[in-house]
Design a protein around this motif. Sequence first.
Motif, mmCIF file in Angstrom:
data_model
loop_
_atom_site.group_PDB
_atom_site.id
_atom_site.type_symbol
_atom_site.label_atom_id
_atom_site.label_comp_id
_atom_site.label_asym_id
_atom_site.label_seq_id
_atom_site.Cartn_x
_atom_site.Cartn_y
_atom_site.Cartn_z
ATOM 1 N N GLU A 106 0.835 -1.211 0.000
ATOM 2 C CA GLU A 106 0.000 0.000 0.000
ATOM 3 C C GLU A 106 0.865 1.255 0.000
ATOM 4 O O GLU A 106 0.511 2.269 -0.619
ATOM 5 C CB GLU A 106 -0.921 0.001 1.229
ATOM 6 N N ASN A 107 1.998 1.205 0.681
ATOM 7 C CA ASN A 107 2.923 2.339 0.669
ATOM 8 C C ASN A 107 3.418 2.630 -0.745
ATOM 9 O O ASN A 107 3.496 3.793 -1.160
ATOM 10 C CB ASN A 107 4.132 2.055 1.567
ATOM 11 N N LEU A 108 3.751 1.570 -1.470
ATOM 12 C CA LEU A 108 4.236 1.771 -2.851
ATOM 13 C C LEU A 108 3.118 2.320 -3.732
ATOM 14 O O LEU A 108 3.323 3.241 -4.524
ATOM 15 C CB LEU A 108 4.786 0.460 -3.422
ATOM 16 N N GLU A 109 1.907 1.764 -3.573
ATOM 17 C CA GLU A 109 0.755 2.240 -4.356
ATOM 18 C C GLU A 109 0.530 3.738 -4.118
ATOM 19 O O GLU A 109 0.295 4.506 -5.039
ATOM 20 C CB GLU A 109 -0.523 1.498 -3.927
ATOM 21 N N ALA A 110 0.616 4.120 -2.821
ATOM 22 C CA ALA A 110 0.321 5.511 -2.463
ATOM 23 C C ALA A 110 1.365 6.474 -3.008
ATOM 24 O O ALA A 110 1.098 7.663 -3.171
ATOM 25 C CB ALA A 110 0.232 5.644 -0.937
ATOM 26 N N ALA A 112 2.799 6.235 -5.967
ATOM 27 C CA ALA A 112 2.733 6.353 -7.431
ATOM 28 C C ALA A 112 2.035 7.646 -7.830
ATOM 29 O O ALA A 112 1.078 8.055 -7.178
ATOM 30 C CB ALA A 112 1.977 5.155 -8.014
ATOM 31 N N PRO A 113 2.513 8.305 -8.863
ATOM 32 C CA PRO A 113 1.826 9.509 -9.341
ATOM 33 C C PRO A 113 0.400 9.165 -9.775
ATOM 34 O O PRO A 113 0.153 8.065 -10.269
ATOM 35 C CB PRO A 113 2.647 9.947 -10.561
ATOM 36 N N MET A 114 -0.535 10.116 -9.573
ATOM 37 C CA MET A 114 -1.941 9.896 -9.939
ATOM 38 C C MET A 114 -2.090 9.500 -11.396
ATOM 39 O O MET A 114 -2.984 8.746 -11.761
ATOM 40 C CB MET A 114 -2.749 11.188 -9.715
ATOM 41 N N SER A 115 -1.212 10.041 -12.225
ATOM 42 C CA SER A 115 -1.354 9.842 -13.667
ATOM 43 C C SER A 115 -0.829 8.481 -14.136
ATOM 44 O O SER A 115 -0.988 8.117 -15.289
ATOM 45 C CB SER A 115 -0.595 10.946 -14.398
ATOM 46 N N THR A 162 8.033 7.317 -7.819
ATOM 47 C CA THR A 162 7.789 8.652 -8.381
ATOM 48 C C THR A 162 8.530 8.869 -9.706
ATOM 49 O O THR A 162 8.473 9.954 -10.265
ATOM 50 C CB THR A 162 8.193 9.785 -7.400
ATOM 51 N N GLN A 163 9.243 7.841 -10.183
ATOM 52 C CA GLN A 163 9.973 7.917 -11.452
ATOM 53 C C GLN A 163 11.033 9.019 -11.441
ATOM 54 O O GLN A 163 11.059 9.889 -12.322
ATOM 55 C CB GLN A 163 8.993 8.206 -12.616
ATOM 56 N N PRO A 164 11.907 9.006 -10.438
ATOM 57 C CA PRO A 164 12.882 10.099 -10.340
ATOM 58 C C PRO A 164 13.946 10.028 -11.422
ATOM 59 O O PRO A 164 14.213 8.962 -11.980
ATOM 60 C CB PRO A 164 13.522 9.851 -8.964
#
Length: 247
Positions: A106-110, A112-115, A162-164
């Motif tokens: 759930e931490n990883l899901e949260a 993730a960017p909304m898009s 977050t795709q840094p």
Amino acid sequence: TATDQILSLNSIEVLYDSVLLAIKGVSIEVPRGGMVALLGSNGAGKSTTLKAISGLLKAERGKVSRGEICFDGKLIGNILPQDRVAMGICHVIEGRRVFEHMTPDENLEAAAPMSMSRQKVNSEKARIYEYFPRLAERKASQSGYLSGGEQQMLAIGRALMTQPRLLMLDEPSLGLAPFLVAEIFGIIQRINKEDGLSVLLVEQNALAALEIVSHGYLIENGRVVMHDSAEALKANSDIQEFYLGGG
Ligand code: ATP
């Protein structure tokens, strides 16, 4: 040239509460796809430097009062922290904050960017579990019950969601047993090599940091007092005495 650097700080100064000059003209560069360390003792100004880059200073009544911060060829001084995240700047703050009442999954899901598409969220999670098999084993437990090392892995995993393009880690080794530090640093190095992710690592554990970075800056009292290759820093007698456990 400027485009070889994903990040460059040009003589920045940081003021807290309009009076305390915590950073006194710091210039650093992170090459695209490179790994660089900021070393130095407690209170030297390492965390402040990262907060200047991510924009988190504002929440602490601090501000960049002079100098320029350039990310990927753009001046970012006036850009909001959340927009810097969207540009690819990710700052994992000291103390591995995770949502303790949620599972690692759930931490990883949260994070993730909304898009991000469902498919991409799943493939990114799979990639993170592949990097951190310990997290995969514990993905349905409460995150608050994970060990310090596992929580640090989760904090890094959340950052990767977050795709840094620039990953900034503040003291990831803090409080961890040496074998875990080696494991986590090995994974950071692997992500850097495989994905070309640029990394700016703040560490008091100079010995561990200098094993994985190519260059390092030594910060003392808000100033860069030394800048060299990891090899040269490891061989430097002052560094050995003060930061590699010799003194
Ligand atoms: P540490 O690893 O202990 O955080 P550091 O090298 O990261 O050390 P900073 O946290 O950047 O050092 O602190 C640099 C200076 O700025 C210190 O003198 C510190 O007391 C001061 N400072 C840090 N945060 C604040 C704040 N929110 N308000 C006022 N002064 C601050």
